[in-house]
Scaffold this motif. Structure first.
Motif, PDB file in Angstrom:
ATOM      1  N   PRO A   1       0.806  -1.221   0.000  1.00  0.00           N
ATOM      2  CA  PRO A   1       0.000   0.000   0.000  1.00  0.00           C
ATOM      3  C   PRO A   1       0.835   1.265   0.000  1.00  0.00           C
ATOM      4  N   ASP A   2       2.066   1.213   0.534  1.00  0.00           N
ATOM      5  CA  ASP A   2       2.914   2.402   0.584  1.00  0.00           C
ATOM      6  C   ASP A   2       3.680   2.629  -0.708  1.00  0.00           C
ATOM      7  N   ALA A   3       3.769   1.636  -1.580  1.00  0.00           N
ATOM      8  CA  ALA A   3       4.533   1.767  -2.821  1.00  0.00           C
ATOM      9  C   ALA A   3       3.782   2.658  -3.804  1.00  0.00           C
ATOM     10  N   PRO A   4       4.498   3.470  -4.587  1.00  0.00           N
ATOM     11  CA  PRO A   4       3.819   4.318  -5.581  1.00  0.00           C
ATOM     12  C   PRO A   4       3.211   3.483  -6.696  1.00  0.00           C
ATOM     13  N   GLU A   5       2.209   4.046  -7.314  1.00  0.00           N
ATOM     14  CA  GLU A   5       1.551   3.355  -8.411  1.00  0.00           C
ATOM     15  C   GLU A   5       2.521   3.183  -9.570  1.00  0.00           C
ATOM     16  N   LYS A   6       2.561   1.991 -10.149  1.00  0.00           N
ATOM     17  CA  LYS A   6       3.524   1.674 -11.194  1.00  0.00           C
ATOM     18  C   LYS A   6       2.891   1.801 -12.572  1.00  0.00           C
ATOM     19  N   PHE A   7       3.740   2.058 -13.549  1.00  0.00           N
ATOM     20  CA  PHE A   7       3.310   2.018 -14.949  1.00  0.00           C
ATOM     21  C   PHE A   7       3.350   0.568 -15.411  1.00  0.00           C
ATOM     22  N   THR A   8       2.241   0.064 -15.908  1.00  0.00           N
ATOM     23  CA  THR A   8       2.132  -1.348 -16.254  1.00  0.00           C
ATOM     24  C   THR A   8       2.704  -1.686 -17.619  1.00  0.00           C
ATOM     25  N   GLY A   9       2.960  -0.683 -18.453  1.00  0.00           N
ATOM     26  CA  GLY A   9       3.404  -0.945 -19.812  1.00  0.00           C
ATOM     27  C   GLY A   9       2.270  -0.935 -20.815  1.00  0.00           C
ATOM     28  N   TYR A  10       1.027  -0.877 -20.327  1.00  0.00           N
ATOM     29  CA  TYR A  10      -0.135  -0.854 -21.220  1.00  0.00           C
ATOM     30  C   TYR A  10      -0.346   0.562 -21.745  1.00  0.00           C
ATOM     31  N   ILE A  11      -0.411   0.703 -23.070  1.00  0.00           N
ATOM     32  CA  ILE A  11      -0.647   1.994 -23.717  1.00  0.00           C
ATOM     33  C   ILE A  11      -1.911   1.864 -24.566  1.00  0.00           C
ATOM     34  N   PRO A  12      -2.999   2.533 -24.195  1.00  0.00           N
ATOM     35  CA  PRO A  12      -4.231   2.456 -25.006  1.00  0.00           C
ATOM     36  C   PRO A  12      -4.070   3.256 -26.294  1.00  0.00           C
ATOM     37  N   ILE A  13      -3.928   2.571 -27.400  1.00  0.00           N
ATOM     38  CA  ILE A  13      -3.673   3.250 -28.668  1.00  0.00           C
ATOM     39  C   ILE A  13      -4.870   4.089 -29.102  1.00  0.00           C
ATOM     40  N   GLU A  14      -6.075   3.769 -28.588  1.00  0.00           N
ATOM     41  CA  GLU A  14      -7.244   4.556 -28.965  1.00  0.00           C
ATOM     42  C   GLU A  14      -7.211   5.948 -28.345  1.00  0.00           C
ATOM     43  N   GLN A  15      -6.356   6.171 -27.342  1.00  0.00           N
ATOM     44  CA  GLN A  15      -6.219   7.486 -26.730  1.00  0.00           C
ATOM     45  C   GLN A  15      -5.040   8.274 -27.291  1.00  0.00           C
TER      46      GLN A  15
END
Length: 209
Positions: free
Chosen positions: A64-78
């Motif tokens: 819970p204390d760790a910062p939110e991570k980037f998962t590598g998922y990039i929504p190409i529709e955005q």
């Protein structure tokens, strides 16, 4: 005689097919040492997951204390993906087809990037941000539009991963070496000042002769 041999061969063939199609044989399959599940043993190979599912999986595994991570998922529709004529000398389909790819998106409104990573992306963007806050990446590395688009996505993913990498805290040895270098630099500055003062002290003016 011929019918008996045919019936025997057909019976043997059916027995072989039934053995091959059995559940035990189907579950035992060959896997190379370079298969994805062996290279990334702790990763979820379902790359078609939605961003909500990805975030939920990280929320369950992360602290819970760790910062939110980037998962590598990039929504190409955005993303705004456009193709234009590539630059360079003419010939060989250069300047004749839309092979150069440009992707852009508004950084602040990108919900798939954690908020704490966005300021670090701005620092590492190096002139890739417009005045309106759009991050722009281009690629004309190849003559294929789809390969240039993949190159742009790879650049974007590497940029976000680089921005999400936090620097490691220095060790005690590194802190000690840094303090010794600062002390040595200060001692050198004081030595130069003392030498300069002695030079001025013993300097005589022409009027004294």
């Amino acid at each position: 005689m011929f019918r008996r041999q045919s019936a025997l061969i057909l019976r043997q063939f059916n027995s072989v097919i039934s053995d091959v199609c059995s559940p035990k044989i189907q579950t035992a399959c060959f896997k190379s040492h370079t298969s994805i599940d062996k290279i990334y043993p702790n990763s979820n190979l379902d790359y078609l997951r939605k961003p909500e599912q990805v975030q939920d999986s990280f929320a369950k595994t992360g602290s819970p204390d760790a910062p939110e991570k980037f998962t590598g998922y990039i929504p190409i529709e955005q993303l705004e993906v456009t193709a234009t004529r590539s630059s360079g000398p003419g010939g060989q389909s250069v300047n004749t087809v839309n092979s150069k790819v440009e992707i852009r998106f508004h950084l602040e409104s990108a919900s798939w990037i954690p908020d704490w990573i966005k300021p670090r992306i701005i620092e590492k963007a190096e002139g890739k941000l417009t005045k309106d806050g759009y991050l722009v990446l281009r690629s004309d590395m190849t003559r294929k539009q789809i390969l240039n688009q993949a190159d742009c996505m790879n650049k974007l993913r590497n940029l976000i991963f680089a921005a999400s990498t936090l620097p490691k805290p220095p060790t005690q040895q590194e802190i000690k070496v840094k303090e010794e270098r600062l002390a040595k630099a200060k001692a050198g500055v004081l030595r130069e000042k003392k030498d300069r003062a002695l030079l001025k002290q013993f300097r005589t003016s022409p009027e004294s002769f």
